[in-house]
Design a protein around this motif. Structure first.
Motif, short mmCIF file in Angstrom:
data_model
loop_
_atom_site.label_atom_id
_atom_site.label_comp_id
_atom_site.label_asym_id
_atom_site.label_seq_id
_atom_site.Cartn_x
_atom_site.Cartn_y
_atom_site.Cartn_z
N LEU A 609 0.83 -1.21 0.00
CA LEU A 609 0.00 0.00 0.00
C LEU A 609 0.87 1.26 0.00
CD1 LEU A 609 -2.61 -1.04 2.73
CD2 LEU A 609 -2.84 -1.25 0.25
N ASP A 610 2.01 1.18 0.72
CA ASP A 610 2.92 2.32 0.84
C ASP A 610 4.33 1.75 1.04
OD1 ASP A 610 4.30 4.64 1.48
OD2 ASP A 610 3.53 4.73 3.54
N PRO A 611 5.32 2.11 0.21
CA PRO A 611 6.66 1.52 0.35
C PRO A 611 7.34 1.86 1.67
CG PRO A 611 6.43 2.67 -1.75
CD PRO A 611 5.23 3.03 -0.93
N GLY A 612 6.92 2.96 2.34
CA GLY A 612 7.47 3.30 3.65
C GLY A 612 8.92 3.71 3.62
N LEU A 613 9.30 4.48 2.61
CA LEU A 613 10.70 4.91 2.52
C LEU A 613 10.97 6.02 3.53
CD1 LEU A 613 11.05 5.05 -1.36
CD2 LEU A 613 11.69 3.21 0.17
N PRO A 614 12.20 6.05 4.13
CA PRO A 614 12.49 7.07 5.16
C PRO A 614 12.70 8.47 4.60
CG PRO A 614 14.40 5.65 4.80
CD PRO A 614 13.28 5.07 4.00
#
Length: 950
Positions: A609-614
């Protein structure tokens, strides 16, 4: 021995005086006359009950000019000693400050003292209330006194006594430092009265007080004025936890021990599902046992207590939702604990106390359901409730109009709500990180509510039976009084600039060295030094035992260790390399990718849903550190939305397929999750995951490993018949040598620890131009007015004009990030934010925090040690913006998905920090101060505006 201070006619003492000689009678008469002239004698006449020996001893020490530390159980009457300090101050024409840890306690104490001395002589100062602050007796929260000391307030003139109620809060991880700051910085002329729960190291704390405050008397009382009986409720039977053993020693009830043993041997449901056969006799025994033993329901427990005359009762449940559910269960069960007359009294008091709440808000707050419970004598009590509702519950409980309260453990912290019985549903609670057993100190604090002095002959603590319960463990909790006071003191940025401004760097460093934290660290060094000496003796023995006649076995053991270390290092490198490859693969993921999670709790098919990159880090959630790597948010085939970590991907992951995520998808909607998970299984459920190919181990080709193996075989000790025996002694020698080195480093680390942390903070503040040697700059003076976890971030935002040009509502949204901390973990979606200038300012705040975080790392200031700036949390920004913009309570609470009590508490903290911002902001060429004042006015309305006093 304590001599009674007043003796009536006909008592034993008056009879005994008849047998004395004339000289002895004259001396006794003079002694009695002297006692009658003391402040204590006139103080005792104000009460219609006699004082306990520990109270008399503490009051006598106070009148003699000494400070006191009183450690006694909950409900034993410690506050009498604090009230005597108030009496002494008024008698001597001095001021007395009575400090408490929480506003509710301050309000309660203010009301008590007003009833005794009148409103003209008593004032109140909390974060959001100021009543008669120039009175000779002022009740306040501890933070208010700390701020006064740093500001050099004129209110401190003429101060003679300070009472610190609940001083064991000094151990609190977040606020404990405030108590030590006050104790260290109070003028020497002020007499300190410290009131604490029973702690196991009261003498140690007293020694420290003696060092920093001068002559301090330590009075410890273990005696409970109302005896406490411990029980376990299992099924229909109430078991006593203890029975009298030989020599009046308490032993665990053998019936409970047998019950636990039978429960342990009974096959579980899972065992039977696995097909484990049971003989007919076993089945019959289990049926009989199960008919006697079960965990009673909540309504059943209250009915049982009512039938045995054990109400009123407080049931501690370590969950807010469970407290509310417990009330509903009792209502559905038809439980009624009040008669018609009591119901009418309840309704009249509730309507009076809630008259200020708008009618449309009552529906939102669940008023009518809450009222129905109160009328029946049943209520919940937890931090998520509206403060007004909590105060009504407390008042009704004290009046005996509410007889059953379901509460979280926050009720145990100081509020005066004693009961006849206390019930504990479980002995495990969530501590913010994991489910953990409650400690003996927590058990003592919770059960300390049982037994009302002057009302009950005895108090009762009832623990509900749970499968797997150990009676011996429960007896250990009930019989142990280990509740040590541990300092949580750490220097902060605000503390540093305030100290340097008042005392200069050198004197400030010396003051911090006098903290209780350093006192405890220095004492612990003595024991560690003795252990080092013992270890050194052991090392000599091990060295003799590993001596080999063929050669230097120490050298041979070193080669073996180097070989083992090299093999471990190569294995670690292999893991790190695979993790790096996995991270690179994760960074390539896009929303809509279908992947197979290789391991972990959520292994299997998942949709990204969301790659969650920092990068950017604009979501406002804690835990997204740069070194964490990607944290993809996925929908699993089992309909769960979870944020995964890199540890769930030990091998690189490749997309199996792609899917379109509907724009209407809502991760919080069970129906949305169900539909999309079904589509995911249809789309990719048949695709098998790729298997990871094994690679050749690095150790097979490593030259260093080959060299070490050759050197080992060539060493003379390699051929020794006793080689492995020598090796075991060498391993012990090496382990003990390593432990000894660690102890020596601990000794070095514990010496001057607080001062070293202060030095690093001062160095960082000097780098940012808050300090120049002993001079505090203009920026530093601004920082001195900002208190809280994110004091330096707030100061930097003012300096960099991040909040200039914002409307009051937008500033409220930004300032909320300085105080709010979400209760949930990282699984939540990114919070909704106001658009426009507010969103840009919030983004700039996060970037400013990032720069400070990097600077703290450079100066070795660690958040894990309780120092430094946590990441601002943007989770309350939208709610603060809406409320400050005038939106209704219903709409705000619905959008915020937050209980009313939490919403009010965060708003009050936000109002407090906005007040600090308005005081610290520059007055020329700046809109911030004016916007902050307007924001306070716009927030202070409706349920937030109400604050009870008296």
């Amino acid at each position: 021995m304590i001599v009674p201070l007043s003796v009536g006619p006909g008592t034993l003492e008056s009879t005994m005086t008849e047998d004395l000689s004339p000289a002895e009678r004259y001396a006794a008469a003079r002694r009695r006359a002297a006692e009658q002239a003391t402040a204590l004698a006139s103080f005792r006449e104000m009460y219609d009950f006699g004082l306990d020996p520990f109270q008399i001893e503490a009051c006598q020490a106070l009148e003699a000019g000494k400070g006191v530390l009183v450690a006694a159980p909950t409900g034993s009457g410690k506050t009498i000693v604090g009230e005597f300090a108030v009496h002494l101050a008024l008698r001597q024409g001095k001021k007395c400050f009575y400090t408490t840890p929480i506003k509710a306690l301050s309000n309660q104490k203010y009301a008590d003292l007003c009833r005794r001395y009148g409103t003209a002589k008593v004032g109140l100062l909390t974060g959001d209330n100021s009543v008669n602050s120039d009175a000779p007796v002022v009740v306040m929260t501890t933070e208010v006194l700390r701020n006064m000391l740093y500001a050099g307030s004129q209110t401190l003139l003429g101060l003679g006594y300070v009472v610190m109620d609940e001083v064991h809060y000094l151990s609190d991880r977040f606020r404990g430092a405030v108590w030590e700051e006050v104790i260290i910085h109070l003028p020497e002329s002020v007499t300190l009265v410290s009131l604490s729960a029973t702690v196991s190291n009261a003498e140690e704390f007293g020694d420290w007080l003696d060092t920093v405050r001068g002559d301090t008397e330590v009075i410890v009382s273990e005696h409970r004025p109302v005896p406490l009986f411990q029980h376990v409720l299992a099924g229909r039977r109430m078991y006593d936890l203890f029975e009298e053993g030989e020599g009046h020693k308490k032993a665990v009830n053998p019936d409970l021990v047998r019950l636990a043993r039978m429960e342990a041997t009974r096959p579980s449901y899972q065992d039977r599902r696995r097909g484990r056969a049971m003989r007919e006799a076993d089945r019959e025994r289990e049926r009989r046992q199960r008919s006697r033993v079960w965990t009673p329901g909540r309504a059943e427990v209250i009915e049982r207590l009512d039938s045995e005359g054990l109400l009123p009762a407080i049931t501690f449940i370590f969950s807010r939702a469970a407290c509310e559910a417990a009330v509903q269960q009792c209502l559905y069960a038809g439980l009624r604990l009040n008669d018609e007359e009591a119901r009418e009294k309840v309704r009249a008091l509730v309507e009076e106390r809630t008259a200020h709440i708008a009618t449309e808000d009552l529906h939102v707050l669940g008023y009518y359901e809450w009222l129905e419970g109160l009328e029946r004598g049943i209520a919940a009590h937890h931090a998520g409730m509206l403060p007004t509702f909590k105060e009504v519950v407390e008042e009704l409980f004290v009046r005996g109009l509410v007889k059953a309260v379901f509460a979280t453990e926050t009720l145990a912290l100081g509020i005066n709500m004693p009961a006849r019985s206390v019930v504990l549903e479980k002995l495990v609670k969530w501590n913010g990180e994991q489910h953990a057993d409650i400690t003996p100190g927590e058990y003592t604090q919770l059960t300390g509510r049982a037994g009302r002095r002057g009302i009950d002959v005895e108090g009762h603590a009832v623990v509900l039976w749970q499968r797997g319960m150990s009676p011996e463990h429960l007896a250990g909790l009930a019989g142990t009084r280990t509740y040590p006071l541990r300092s949580s003191f750490k220097p902060s940025y605000n503390m540093a600039v305030n100290l340097v401004e008042q005392f200069g760097r050198h004197r400030s460093r010396e003051l911090l060295e006098t903290s209780f934290a350093q006192f405890q660290a220095d004492k612990s060094v003595v024991g560690i030094s003795r252990q080092v000496q013992r270890n050194e003796e052991g090392l000599a023995g091990y060295k003799a035992s590993m001596t080999c006649h063929l050669g230097d076995f120490e050298e041979y053991a070193r080669l073996r260790r180097e070989l083992k270390d090299r093999e471990t290092e190569l294995a670690r490198q292999g893991v790190a390399q695979r993790r790096a490859e996995a991270t690179v693969a994760l960074e390539k993921l896009k929303p809509g990718d279908v992947i197979h999670v290789p391991t972990g709790k959520y292994a299997g098919l998942a949709l990204v849903l969301d790659p969650g990159l920092p990068a950017g880090r604009s979501n406002g959630h804690r835990g997204f550190d740069h070194h964490d790597g990607p944290r993809p948010l996925v929908l699993t085939a089992e309909r769960q939305v979870k944020r995964l970590a890199t540890m769930d991907f030990p091998v690189p992951v490749e997309p199996l397929d792609r899917m379109r995520i509907p724009k209407s998808f809502n991760p919080r909607s069970p129906q949305s999750r169900r539909d999309l998970a079904s589509a995911l299984r249809t789309k990719a459920g048949h695709i098998p995951p790729e298997r990871a190919r094994k690679k050749r181990a690095q150790a097979a080709d490593d030259r260093e490993i080959a060299r070490l193996r050759t050197a080992l075989r060539a060493h003379p000790c390699h051929g020794c018949d006793e080689r492995e025996d020598h090796a075991r002694w060498a391993e012990r020698y090496h382990r003990l040598l390593r432990d000894t080195s660690q102890l020596e480093r601990r000794i070095e680390g514990r010496t001057n620890t607080i001062a070293r942390t202060f030095d690093r903070i001062v160095a960082l503040l000097t780098e940012l131009d808050y300090l120049r040697g002993d001079e505090v700059t203009e920026h530093g003076r601004r920082l001195a007015r900002l208190y809280g976890e994110l004091d330096l971030l707030a100061s930097e935002c003012l300096r960099e004009r991040v909040w200039e040009g914002l409307s009051p509502a937008e500033l409220a949204a930004c300032a909320s990030a300085l105080v709010y901390e979400a209760r949930v973990g990282d699984d939540a979606m990114a919070p909704k934010l106001p658009s426009g200038k507010a969103k840009a300012a919030l983004g700039e705040m996060v970037r400013t925090w990032g720069r400070l975080d990097a600077l703290e790392e450079e100066f070795r200031i660690s958040q894990t040690e309780g120092v430094g700036q946590r990441e601002p949390d943007l989770g309350f920004a939208w709610a603060a913006y809406m409320w400050a913009s005038g939106k209704g309570l219903d709409e705000v609470l619905r959008e915020a998905e937050m209980p009313a009590g939490d919403f009010v508490r965060w708003c009050k903290q936000l109002i407090d920090v906005l007040g600090q911002i308005s005081a610290a902001a520059p007055t020329e060429d700046s809109t911030v101060a004016k916007a902050a004042r307007k924001a306070v006015d716009q927030l202070l309305r409706g349920v937030v505006a109400y604050s009870s006093v008296g």
